[in-house]
Design a protein around this motif. Structure first.
Motif, PDB file in Angstrom:
ATOM      1  N   TYR A  89      26.878  14.713   4.443  1.00 38.88           N
ATOM      2  CA  TYR A  89      27.196  15.151   3.080  1.00 38.88           C
ATOM      3  C   TYR A  89      26.962  14.013   2.085  1.00 38.88           C
ATOM      4  N   ASN A  90      27.461  12.836   2.413  1.00 38.65           N
ATOM      5  CA  ASN A  90      27.267  11.686   1.523  1.00 38.65           C
ATOM      6  C   ASN A  90      25.786  11.324   1.400  1.00 38.65           C
ATOM      7  N   TYR A 104      23.328  13.441   1.557  1.00 37.44           N
ATOM      8  CA  TYR A 104      22.723  14.423   0.653  1.00 37.44           C
ATOM      9  C   TYR A 104      23.077  14.114  -0.803  1.00 37.44           C
ATOM     10  N   LEU A 105      24.317  13.729  -1.053  1.00 34.98           N
ATOM     11  CA  LEU A 105      24.714  13.404  -2.428  1.00 34.98           C
ATOM     12  C   LEU A 105      23.870  12.253  -2.979  1.00 34.98           C
ATOM     13  N   GLU A 106      23.559  11.296  -2.116  1.00 31.49           N
ATOM     14  CA  GLU A 106      22.751  10.152  -2.543  1.00 31.49           C
ATOM     15  C   GLU A 106      21.288  10.535  -2.741  1.00 31.49           C
ATOM     16  N   PRO A 158      19.475  14.222  -2.682  1.00 31.50           N
ATOM     17  CA  PRO A 158      19.518  15.669  -2.440  1.00 31.50           C
ATOM     18  C   PRO A 158      18.131  16.288  -2.231  1.00 31.50           C
ATOM     19  N   LYS A 166      19.505  18.312   3.329  1.00 27.35           N
ATOM     20  CA  LYS A 166      20.270  19.564   3.291  1.00 27.35           C
ATOM     21  C   LYS A 166      20.290  20.220   4.665  1.00 27.35           C
ATOM     22  N   PRO A 173      32.442  22.373  -1.587  1.00 29.37           N
ATOM     23  CA  PRO A 173      31.205  21.737  -2.081  1.00 29.37           C
ATOM     24  C   PRO A 173      30.089  21.730  -1.034  1.00 29.37           C
ATOM     25  N   ILE A 216      26.341  23.682  -1.280  1.00 33.76           N
ATOM     26  CA  ILE A 216      25.035  23.056  -1.055  1.00 33.76           C
ATOM     27  C   ILE A 216      24.236  23.846  -0.027  1.00 33.76           C
ATOM     28  N   ILE A 231      27.728  19.988  -8.046  1.00 38.94           N
ATOM     29  CA  ILE A 231      26.949  19.438  -6.931  1.00 38.94           C
ATOM     30  C   ILE A 231      25.560  19.094  -7.456  1.00 38.94           C
ATOM     31  N   PRO A 232      24.910  18.096  -6.870  1.00 45.16           N
ATOM     32  CA  PRO A 232      23.594  17.697  -7.378  1.00 45.16           C
ATOM     33  C   PRO A 232      22.530  18.760  -7.094  1.00 45.16           C
TER      34      PRO A 232
END
Length: 331
Positions: A255-256, A258-260, A262, A267, A294, A298, A326-327
């Motif tokens: 998850y982290n 993907y946040l960094e 995306p 995913k 969240p 995604i 979410i990004p």
């Protein structure tokens, strides 16, 4: 002359774990950790006199009324019928006191609770103990093999025992809350599951026994966790006790990631890792408010926010709908 070096020490307080109930609006099955210094962890963690008050006021319960539900964490929820219970409040207090006496024959260094306040903030404590077994019980000071546990059901004849499946770092599994605990490997546990000796789903009107607490017939089922998900949970516990990352940690890292960044590849990794987490533990992947929403947004789309409890409440009350940002995916 003022000392310039600060030190602290850790102290091991021995104890035992026993079954009981917490009555907090509903009835929740729990294991109380009883310690040699007189403290008892019962969602409160103060001292023996406070514990006695918790029993007498009904916070610590020893029975579930007819047709009320018993909730068993990580296992299920059933209504209770035709129950037979082992203790009332006074006999239970006597029992717990006898356990403390057994752990501490001279009743020395019995803890007296005082509220801790640091810079105006009240400091609470957790009394949940670390499960262990001695590596070599014959040693004077045996090494401790630490463990973790979860609830399962064990069929014996026409009765079903609520057992505590304790998983240890040596990869052994012990089924407790039985008169004679069973020691197993994971393969042997899997075999008992295949034979429907170890299970989670109960037949109608089944008789459930909780060793050291009582027995009852089940009525309606509120929910139940599937046995395959419980096996995934136990496999996770085994990995974590070996020092390997469990499925939740792997998912949080994905998850982290993907946040960094995306992108679709991240995913897909997040989707795979999320779906490897036991279904009943996915809610713990986020914070206490948003839980796993969240991540689901995604993976499955932003409409997943409609399953968020805060969103549902706001919608039902005609309030402004909350937002989880979410990004946007880059590719």
């Amino acid at each position: 002359m003022q000392p310039t070096t600060r030190v602290y020490r850790k102290q091991i307080i021995e104890g035992v774990s026993i079954p009981a109930l917490i009555h907090n609006d509903s009835y929740f099955f729990t294991d109380l950790d009883v310690y040699e210094d007189g403290r008892v962890s019962c969602w409160n963690f103060e001292d023996l006199e406070h514990f006695k008050k918790d029993v007498r006021r009904g916070w610590v319960a020893l029975s579930v009324p007819e047709n009320e539900y018993i909730s068993i964490h990580g296992l299920g929820k059933w209504s209770v019928k035709n129950a037979s219970w082992t203790f009332d409040s006074e006999t239970f207090i006597e029992y717990v006191s006898s356990l403390i006496k057994e752990l501490n024959p001279h009743m020395e260094n019995i803890f007296k609770y005082r509220q801790k306040v640091v810079k105006g903030v009240r400091i609470g404590e957790t009394g949940t103990g670390i499960i262990y077994k001695p590596e070599n019980p014959k040693d004077i000071f045996p090494e401790k093999i630490e463990g973790n546990s979860t609830n399962l059901l064990y069929r014996s004849g026409d009765e079903y025992y609520l057992v505590k499946a304790t998983v240890f770092a040596d990869l052994k599994i012990s089924l407790n809350r039985l008169e004679k605990p069973l020691d197993l490997t994971f393969a042997e546990l899997q075999e008992l599951v295949d034979k429907k000796v170890v299970l989670t789903e109960l037949p109608a009107q089944a008789r459930v026994c909780i060793y050291g607490l009582g027995s009852f017939n089940i009525g309606e089922c509120g929910y139940v966790i599937a046995i395959d998900q419980k096996l995934l949970e136990i496999q996770d516990q085994l990995r974590e006790l070996r020092g390997e990352p469990g499925s939740k940690q792997i998912c949080i890292e994905a998850y982290n990631k993907y946040l960094e960044n995306p992108v679709s590849e991240n995913k897909e990794q997040l989707k795979v890792s999320y779906e490897n987490v036991p279904a009943h533990e996915r809610m713990y992947l986020g914070d206490m408010d948003t839980k796993d929403i969240p991540i689901r947004m995604i993976i499955y789309g932003e409409q997943e926010i409609e399953n968020w409890s805060h969103y549902r409440v706001a919608k039902a009350r005609g309030m402004e709908l909350p937002v989880i940002r979410i990004p946007k995916q880059k590719d």
